[in-house]
Every structure is written in structure tokens, then in C-alpha cells.
Design a protein around this motif. Structure first.
Motif, PDB file in Angstrom:
ATOM      1  N   ASP A 160       5.740   1.356   7.837  1.00 29.27           N
ATOM      2  CA  ASP A 160       5.103   0.129   7.486  1.00 29.27           C
ATOM      3  C   ASP A 160       4.222  -0.213   6.563  1.00 29.27           C
ATOM      4  OD1 ASP A 160       5.664  -1.745   9.599  1.00 29.27           O
ATOM      5  OD2 ASP A 160       4.353  -0.664  10.864  1.00 29.27           O
ATOM      6  N   TYR A 161       3.877  -0.710   5.342  1.00 27.14           N
ATOM      7  CA  TYR A 161       2.735  -0.679   4.559  1.00 27.14           C
ATOM      8  C   TYR A 161       2.253  -1.321   3.970  1.00 27.14           C
ATOM      9  CZ  TYR A 161       7.445   2.391   2.456  1.00 27.14           C
ATOM     10  OH  TYR A 161       8.150   3.671   2.913  1.00 27.14           O
ATOM     11  N   LEU A 162       1.122  -1.487   3.761  1.00 28.44           N
ATOM     12  CA  LEU A 162      -0.136  -1.865   3.513  1.00 28.44           C
ATOM     13  C   LEU A 162      -0.408  -2.005   1.878  1.00 28.44           C
ATOM     14  CD1 LEU A 162      -2.285  -4.212   3.937  1.00 28.44           C
ATOM     15  CD2 LEU A 162      -3.420  -2.328   4.641  1.00 28.44           C
ATOM     16  N   SER A 163      -0.243  -2.759   0.863  1.00 32.86           N
ATOM     17  CA  SER A 163      -0.619  -3.034  -0.352  1.00 32.86           C
ATOM     18  C   SER A 163      -1.839  -2.402  -0.412  1.00 32.86           C
ATOM     19  CB  SER A 163       0.447  -4.192  -1.340  1.00 32.86           C
ATOM     20  OG  SER A 163      -0.145  -4.402  -2.399  1.00 32.86           O
ATOM     21  N   LEU A 164      -2.168  -1.724  -1.675  1.00 31.71           N
ATOM     22  CA  LEU A 164      -3.323  -1.043  -2.139  1.00 31.71           C
ATOM     23  C   LEU A 164      -3.808  -1.345  -2.972  1.00 31.71           C
ATOM     24  CD1 LEU A 164      -4.350   1.921   0.163  1.00 31.71           C
ATOM     25  CD2 LEU A 164      -4.494   0.071   1.022  1.00 31.71           C
ATOM     26  N   SER A 200       0.627   2.254  -1.814  1.00 25.43           N
ATOM     27  CA  SER A 200       0.701   1.048  -0.370  1.00 25.43           C
ATOM     28  C   SER A 200      -0.028   2.511   0.894  1.00 25.43           C
ATOM     29  CB  SER A 200       1.994   0.859  -0.267  1.00 25.43           C
ATOM     30  OG  SER A 200       2.176   0.372   0.007  1.00 25.43           O
ATOM     31  N   ALA A 201      -1.254   1.867   1.566  1.00 25.18           N
ATOM     32  CA  ALA A 201      -1.411   2.775   2.689  1.00 25.18           C
ATOM     33  C   ALA A 201       0.194   2.703   4.047  1.00 25.18           C
ATOM     34  CB  ALA A 201      -2.502   2.367   3.950  1.00 25.18           C
ATOM     35  N   ILE A 202       0.553   3.778   4.299  1.00 25.72           N
ATOM     36  CA  ILE A 202       1.500   3.718   5.416  1.00 25.72           C
ATOM     37  C   ILE A 202       1.107   3.832   6.296  1.00 25.72           C
ATOM     38  CG2 ILE A 202       2.986   3.695   3.270  1.00 25.72           C
ATOM     39  CD1 ILE A 202       3.378   7.386   4.456  1.00 25.72           C
ATOM     40  N   THR A 203       1.855   3.824   7.970  1.00 25.50           N
ATOM     41  CA  THR A 203       1.519   4.316   9.033  1.00 25.50           C
ATOM     42  C   THR A 203       3.115   4.195  10.031  1.00 25.50           C
ATOM     43  OG1 THR A 203       1.021   2.282   9.954  1.00 25.50           O
ATOM     44  CG2 THR A 203      -0.762   3.201   9.343  1.00 25.50           C
ATOM     45  N   ARG A 204       3.552   4.900  10.575  1.00 21.08           N
ATOM     46  CA  ARG A 204       4.482   4.840  11.725  1.00 21.08           C
ATOM     47  C   ARG A 204       4.716   3.342  12.672  1.00 21.08           C
ATOM     48  NH1 ARG A 204       5.970   9.815  15.466  1.00 21.08           N
ATOM     49  NH2 ARG A 204       4.426   8.333  16.508  1.00 21.08           N
ATOM     50  N   GLU A 240      -7.309  -3.446   5.378  1.00 25.98           N
ATOM     51  CA  GLU A 240      -6.725  -4.675   5.212  1.00 25.98           C
ATOM     52  C   GLU A 240      -8.205  -5.729   4.424  1.00 25.98           C
ATOM     53  OE1 GLU A 240      -4.847  -5.751   9.286  1.00 25.98           O
ATOM     54  OE2 GLU A 240      -3.476  -4.617   8.473  1.00 25.98           O
ATOM     55  N   ARG A 241      -8.778  -5.461   5.512  1.00 28.92           N
ATOM     56  CA  ARG A 241      -9.997  -6.522   4.979  1.00 28.92           C
ATOM     57  C   ARG A 241     -10.614  -5.859   3.635  1.00 28.92           C
ATOM     58  NH1 ARG A 241     -15.828  -5.240   4.332  1.00 28.92           N
ATOM     59  NH2 ARG A 241     -15.555  -3.515   5.540  1.00 28.92           N
ATOM     60  N   LEU A 242     -10.818  -4.889   3.672  1.00 25.83           N
ATOM     61  CA  LEU A 242     -11.273  -4.744   1.247  1.00 25.83           C
ATOM     62  C   LEU A 242      -9.967  -5.481   0.834  1.00 25.83           C
ATOM     63  CD1 LEU A 242     -12.339  -0.991   2.797  1.00 25.83           C
ATOM     64  CD2 LEU A 242     -13.815  -3.274   1.486  1.00 25.83           C
ATOM     65  N   VAL A 243      -8.912  -4.868   1.201  1.00 27.25           N
ATOM     66  CA  VAL A 243      -7.599  -5.596   0.472  1.00 27.25           C
ATOM     67  C   VAL A 243      -7.598  -6.811  -0.121  1.00 27.25           C
ATOM     68  CG1 VAL A 243      -5.305  -5.181  -0.038  1.00 27.25           C
ATOM     69  CG2 VAL A 243      -6.148  -3.554   0.368  1.00 27.25           C
ATOM     70  N   SER A 244      -8.136  -7.552   1.172  1.00 24.50           N
ATOM     71  CA  SER A 244      -7.744  -9.172   1.345  1.00 24.50           C
ATOM     72  C   SER A 244      -9.113  -9.555   0.736  1.00 24.50           C
ATOM     73  CB  SER A 244      -7.910  -9.825   2.658  1.00 24.50           C
ATOM     74  OG  SER A 244      -9.023  -9.533   3.657  1.00 24.50           O
ATOM     75  N   LYS A 245     -10.302  -8.788  -0.333  1.00 26.14           N
ATOM     76  CA  LYS A 245     -11.008  -9.802  -0.985  1.00 26.14           C
ATOM     77  C   LYS A 245     -11.099 -10.297  -2.324  1.00 26.14           C
ATOM     78  CE  LYS A 245     -15.424  -7.495   1.194  1.00 26.14           C
ATOM     79  NZ  LYS A 245     -16.408  -6.460   1.428  1.00 26.14           N
TER      80      LYS A 245
END
Length: 306
Positions: free
Chosen positions: A173-177, A280-284, A301-306
Motif C-alpha cells: 500500500d502507498y501513501l503519497s508524501l 511514498s510511504a509503503i506498508t505491506r 496521514e494527518r501531516l500529509v493532508s494539511k
């Protein structure tokens, strides 16, 4: 033909896990002497622990002596297996501790090199917030190449990682940073330092350092006009060669800023010669519930959404 006597290992207990943790630290420190400080025990105690572990496993794990410290082939395999075992044990402990209100356990993170100077300090701030929520959480960071980070997250040795978005793997899974800007630089000693308008033909006549690590096809195309006379496996290596005054090359702007500020390097036609790298931050996918990791991702996620 002689056969080596095998000694099947039984169920590992607490004593075995302690020996494996000592072994992991010895390998990561590159020997007994360096591990002394990290472990807080004497070299003699480390040597005894290694002998006990070799006896327990029935294998010779490393060579030590006047010639220095070196892993045997079996030792390297035991090290890799120990990382997976210890990660699984820590995952179990973290999950059980998740039943309590106070965060406990470890967060194992892999990060691509030279991101600490990014102006968007999402990772740093998220780790700070995690430590505020769980003072007893132990954070372990490994600075390794992106491909190694992806593999370690997939097999459970790392809980999460930060990598350039070069490709998407189905198991992650990817979270765009953020996006990282890079520009083409030369040093103050280079002939192009005071040049104003630089053409593609001009660039091709000067030696350049190019990355030896993976890049997107778009970024590879941007490097094609350069005269590839050297390569480097990371951005620090590229910086070394640019600062030598003999090469031009691309660096992230946040990483190059210190030398730009001191007048030691200069961006060449930054409006033209530049590109962006997405991180991106990745997790399995489908990983076991982990309250420490979930708390960290919430902060991220809180910081990225600011």
C-alpha cells in the motif's frame, strides 16, 4: 565422501532469541569491538554468546581473529533468517501490546538516503508525534536502497518504508508524501559555473555523473543528453563528484542547498534542466494489526493532508 553432521534446531526459546539479538547487532556493527558499545556488554561476553549460538545451531557463523570479522555463508543465511524471526516476534509482541492503552513495541522503518533535508518534514514530525503518544516505543531506522526497503516491508523485516514512486508493487500500500525537485549542478571550479544559457550540445561536451540506481523512464530520458563519464549509487556519491569540479550532475535542490548557499555549486539553467521525484510511504497489504504502525501512519496521514 564425508557429510557434515546436521544438528536440527528445536523450538527457539528466550535464551535463543537473546543470542540472535546479540548476533544481529554484531553483524550490523561489523564485529565484536563495535558491538560492545551498542550492546553494553563486554567483548568476552559477546564472544561467549556467539560460541553458545554456534553450538546451539551446529554451524560456524563467522570468522574472527587477527584477520578481522567476516560472516560465513551459513552465518549470512542465519542473519537473514534471524531478521525475519525477530520481526515476527516483535510483531506478536506489538499486537498483544495493542490490547493495552499504552503504546509499546518497535517501529522498524527503511528510508531512502538523503531525505532528512526535505523542507516538508513529514517523517520527522510523525515520529515525534508517535513518541509523544508512546514514550516506550523504540524506533529503528535503516538507511538502505529503495529495492531493499520494498523487499524488507514485503517479508516483514520492516513495518514501513519511504521510497521513490518508481513502480507499484501489488503487495504494498502507498501513501503519497511529497515531491522532490532536482536540478543540474556544477561546482565553482567547473567551466560552466558562470555560463548563462546552456544548450543540449554544450552539456554533451562535459563529463557528467549519472545515477546507478533505478529511475523512472522520464527521469532516465532527462539524463540522456549528458556525457555519462561516471556513476554513483546514491546522491552523496553524485555530490562528491560534482564538488570535485570535474563533473556536472543532478541533485535534489534541498540536498544541494547548503553548497549553493556557500557559493560552492550552481544550478545550470534551472528552468530547463530539472525534474521531480515522487516519494511514498509503503506498508505491506494484509499485514497483522500493529498499533504502533497504525499510530505512526495516522500521524503521517494527518501531516500529509494539511
Amino acid at each position: 565422501m564425508s557429510h557434515r553432521k546436521t544438528t536440527p534446531m528445536g523450538q527457539p526459546g528466550d535464551a535463543d532469541l537473546r543470542l540472535l539479538r546479540i548476533y544481529r547487532k554484531v553483524v550490523e556493527c561489523g564485529g565484536f569491538s563495535a558491538a560492545e558499545i551498542e550492546l553494553g556488554i563486554s567483548r568476552a561476553a559477546i564472544s561467549m554468546a556467539m560460541s553458545d549460538l554456534e553450538t546451539r545451531l551446529g554451524l560456524r557463523l563467522c570468522q574472527r581473529g587477527r584477520s578481522g570479522f567476516a560472516l560465513t555463508e551459513e552465518g549470512a543465511e542465519v542473519y537473514e533468517a534471524s531478521l525475519q524471526l525477530l520481526a515476527s516476534v516483535e510483531g506478536f509482541r506489538t499486537r498483544v501490546n495493542g490490547l493495552h492503552s499504552r503504546l509499546k513495541g518497535e517501529l522498524n522503518i527503511g528510508i531512502t538516503d538523503n531525505l532528512v533535508t526535505m523542507p516538508e518534514m513529514h517523517i520527522t514530525h510523525a515520529l515525534s508525534a508517535l513518541k509523544e503518544r508512546g514514550p516506550d516505543v523504540r524506533i529503528n531506522i535503516r538507511m538502505i536502497p529503495p529495492s531493499d526497503i520494498e523487499l524488507a516491508v514485503l517479508d516483514g523485516r520492516l513495518h514501513t518504508g519511504v521510497v521513490p514512486a518508481l513502480k507499484t508493487l501489488p503487495g504494498l500500500d502507498y501513501l503519497s508524501l511529497y515531491e522532490e525537485a532536482s536540478q543540474l549542478y556544477c561546482s565553482a571550479e567547473h567551466p560552466l559555473f558562470k555560463s548563462a544559457d546552456i544548450t543540449t550540445k554544450t552539456l554533451a561536451s562535459y563529463d557528467a555523473v549519472v545515477p546507478a540506481y533505478a529511475q523512472t523512464p522520464e527521469i532516465k530520458a532527462i539524463h540522456e543528453p549528458l556525457k555519462a563519464a561516471a556513476s554513483a549509487t546514491d546522491r552523496e556519491g553524485i555530490a562528491f563528484l560534482i564538488l570535485s569540479g570535474r563533473y556536472i550532475g543532478y541533485l535534489p535542490t534541498h540536498y544541494a542547498e547548503r553548497w549553493v548557499r556557500d557559493g560552492r555549486i550552481h544550478a545550470l539553467n534551472p528552468e530547463r534542466w530539472h525534474y521531480l521525484t515522487h516519494y511514498s510511504a509503503i506498508t505491506r497489504k494484509g499485514a497483522q494489526p500493529n498499533l504502533v504502525l497504525e499510530s505512526y501512519l495516522e500521524e503521517l496521514e494527518r501531516l500529509v493532508s494539511k
